[in-house]
Design an enzyme around this catalytic site. Sequence first.
Site, PDB file in Angstrom:
ATOM      1  N   ASP A  67      -6.194   8.280   0.354  1.00 30.72           N
ATOM      2  CA  ASP A  67      -5.053   7.370   0.295  1.00 30.72           C
ATOM      3  C   ASP A  67      -3.971   7.918   1.229  1.00 30.72           C
ATOM      4  O   ASP A  67      -4.057   9.046   1.713  1.00 30.72           O
ATOM      5  CB  ASP A  67      -4.558   7.171  -1.142  1.00 30.72           C
ATOM      6  CG  ASP A  67      -3.796   5.848  -1.277  1.00 30.72           C
ATOM      7  OD1 ASP A  67      -3.444   5.258  -0.236  1.00 30.72           O
ATOM      8  OD2 ASP A  67      -3.536   5.402  -2.403  1.00 30.72           O
TER       9      ASP A  67
HETATM   10  C1  BGC Z   1      -1.742   2.602  -1.257  1.00 34.88           C
HETATM   11  C2  BGC Z   1      -3.108   2.049  -0.928  1.00 34.88           C
HETATM   12  C3  BGC Z   1      -3.049   1.294   0.377  1.00 34.88           C
HETATM   13  C4  BGC Z   1      -2.562   2.249   1.456  1.00 34.88           C
HETATM   14  C5  BGC Z   1      -2.516   1.627   2.839  1.00 34.88           C
HETATM   15  C6  BGC Z   1      -1.143   3.378  -0.101  1.00 34.88           C
HETATM   16  O1  BGC Z   1       0.182   3.686  -0.325  1.00 34.88           O
HETATM   17  O2  BGC Z   1      -1.840   3.432  -2.402  1.00 34.88           O
HETATM   18  O3  BGC Z   1      -3.547   1.233  -1.970  1.00 34.88           O
HETATM   19  O4  BGC Z   1      -4.293   0.776   0.695  1.00 34.88           O
HETATM   20  O5  BGC Z   1      -1.259   2.667   1.112  1.00 34.88           O
HETATM   21  O6  BGC Z   1      -1.529   0.680   2.946  1.00 34.88           O
END
Ligand code: BGC
Length: 753
Positions: free
Chosen positions: A291
């Site tokens: 993530d």
């Molecule tokens: C979130 C993810 C997301 C990623 C990209 C993160 O902050 O937890 O769910 O896919 O950002 O935007």
Amino acid sequence: MYFNKSIFQTKLIIIFFSLLYASVSFAKDSEKFINGLIQKMTLEEKVGQMNQYSSFFDVTGPPPNDDNAKHKYDQIRSGLVGSVLNVKGVKEVRAMQELAVNNSRLGIPLIFGFDVIHGYKTITPIPLAESASWDLKAIELSARFAATEASAAGLNWTFAPMVDISRDARWGRVMEGAGEDPYLGSQVAIARVKGFQGTDLSATNTIAACAKHFAAYGFAEAGRDYNTADIGTSTLHNIILPPFKAAAKAGVKTFMNSFNELNGIPATGDPYLQRELLKGAWGFSGFVVSDWGSIDQMIPHGFAEDGVHAAKIAVHSGSDMDMESYHYVKHLANLVNDGKVDIQLIDDAVKRILTVKYELGLFDDPYHYCNEKREKELTFQEDCTAAALDLAKKSIVLLKNDNNILPLAKKNLHIALIGPLANEKNSPLGSWRGAVDANTAISVLEGMEEYKGNKVNYSKGVDLTVGETSFIREININETVRTGMDGAIEIAKKCGVVVLVLGEHGFQTAEGRSRTVLDLPGLQQELMEKIYAVNKNIVLVLMNGRPLVIPWADEHIPAIVEAWHLGSQSGNAIASVLYGDYNPSGKLTMSFPRNEGQIPIYYNHKNTGRPDPSDMVFWSHYSDESNDPLYPFGYGLSYTSFTYSDLDVQSSNETNQVTVRVTVTNSGDKFGEEVVQLYIRDLFASITRPVKELKGFEKVGLEPGQQKDITFVLREADFSFYDNRGRFVFEPGEFDVMVGGSSKEWLKYSFEF
Ligand code: BGC
């Protein structure tokens, strides 16, 4: 017509083997190609494939001049980036792809990721809402259209579905998931993966999906985002993991790990989750992306000493791609050269990433998704809008309808339409709203104005928010400005019925939006009570991204419609439910608490050793509140009524298979759809089992007076569970089977294996 069965069977066998041959030879071709490519790659180029950056400059404008962006730009040109996220639109994607393909030594194409969570341009209901439709075909179709629009804009990878189970409405990200139940969550996960990926990933209108966040992110303590998850083996295996496993089995191409620690180990650095389970026991052959910054965040977690250490832990644990931590690209090559990371780990990660690129068809044509004509044609297609409207209607849940105040008469009514969300065109798009333009949802006012027979008087009453609303900043709620209140009260006095549209702003939900008080924010409760004082004939339409705590409304307001954040077609869907052109059929997939103190609250809880009320205090209860939720899982009303009868359960001790039959009758006077739900209870086992577990459901449409026999077949696996060593076990014994229209109302039958 002459039909030769054996010729037909032979043809089927030939087709089956040709398909099998085609897929085996595709796999062989891809393996040969990728192994060959890996042999040509330098260590730095390999590590580059494991590096992902977010969009950092205007791709179609002049090259960047700030140092950070310049550096990333140069890295793309040098083949040191495998993927980018947040670059979208054919022009931009093509320009970025050209940077990589035309300049890097091996010309390996980038994969373009984006959060296509509930639609790309045409926005469908937030995932929690769509799960309330219990309509897997409609959910799959919505993902299909999202993939069509996103791929037409040059994208080939979505960070969805989020399959985190959560029992805590304080957590703002419950809007992104399918609620509290692992069985329903698994079915929805499969539908969404199928919708995004289709049957041919190399087609121009399919994109790779991503099951996230692996794992236990939805169990953040006290519902505070990014907080610790500390849970036992039984909850992990029986509640949290099933939707992930289902997504893996459905062929999802990627997984995303999570920000949280689980039992002391940040998920990003957890080899048990990523290597032993996912890539080991489950045989997952796709890749795992971290993530955002989660590799780096192992440092503040207190699990990694520094960036070098974090990179080492993450790669050992099975995180294949680094989203925005920069530690792989900075440190992995040195770690390999110093003998601290085995090159085989790098090769394995690169092979997984390149395989997905191959399957997407990017090696055949890196610009495969970049066609401006297609982008124009496939955005806002009519059937996509129709599907969004259909799903929006199906996602609405009727919570209360005393004296059949709904549906509204279509003529001669004088309606007061009041509330800060009544004419909102932005908030109903919800959070994680793809690439939609702001303020493009159909508002409730617009939807109601389509019905010409009534007079609608609109008043906002109060503002919900103050100042700008955005995805990245805290939302300021109006706590003081009451200037519109009196006007709204005057209108309410003069009208026959009040439609009051209240709730949370779309940006009050999603990531970083945890709340401790789940009320109607700002001055909305006050507005509601003041309106009620002058006119009790109120239909409350709620727009929110999570279960809210609304005991006062439940006690006083005669009709309550849960309308979530339904996306582009919001107002049209709501109006058609209010006027009865669509008979509501949604059922809740998360329990609505009576107050926040009951959280976590969920239908599939354990019984405890002291479940029964007594005249003494020594039983499992609260002194100041009931144990029951305000509205339970699986609950939702209709403008008609359904009765259940003739439950018949046949069990076989030889096959451990159980056939359940029940008759469902539409006992009202309107066509309606009912979600028939099947629950079981294992009364005694080597680890305690929940008081109820959903094991099947079917949505049926019935004309007034019509009956239908519904049959469910349960197999041994449906009665099995994971023990505390993570082993899937079947223990014969006594079981209850319950069938009904919610987790609270059912017919029951007990039997023994
Ligand atoms: C979130 C993810 C997301 C990623 C990209 C993160 O902050 O937890 O769910 O896919 O950002 O935007």
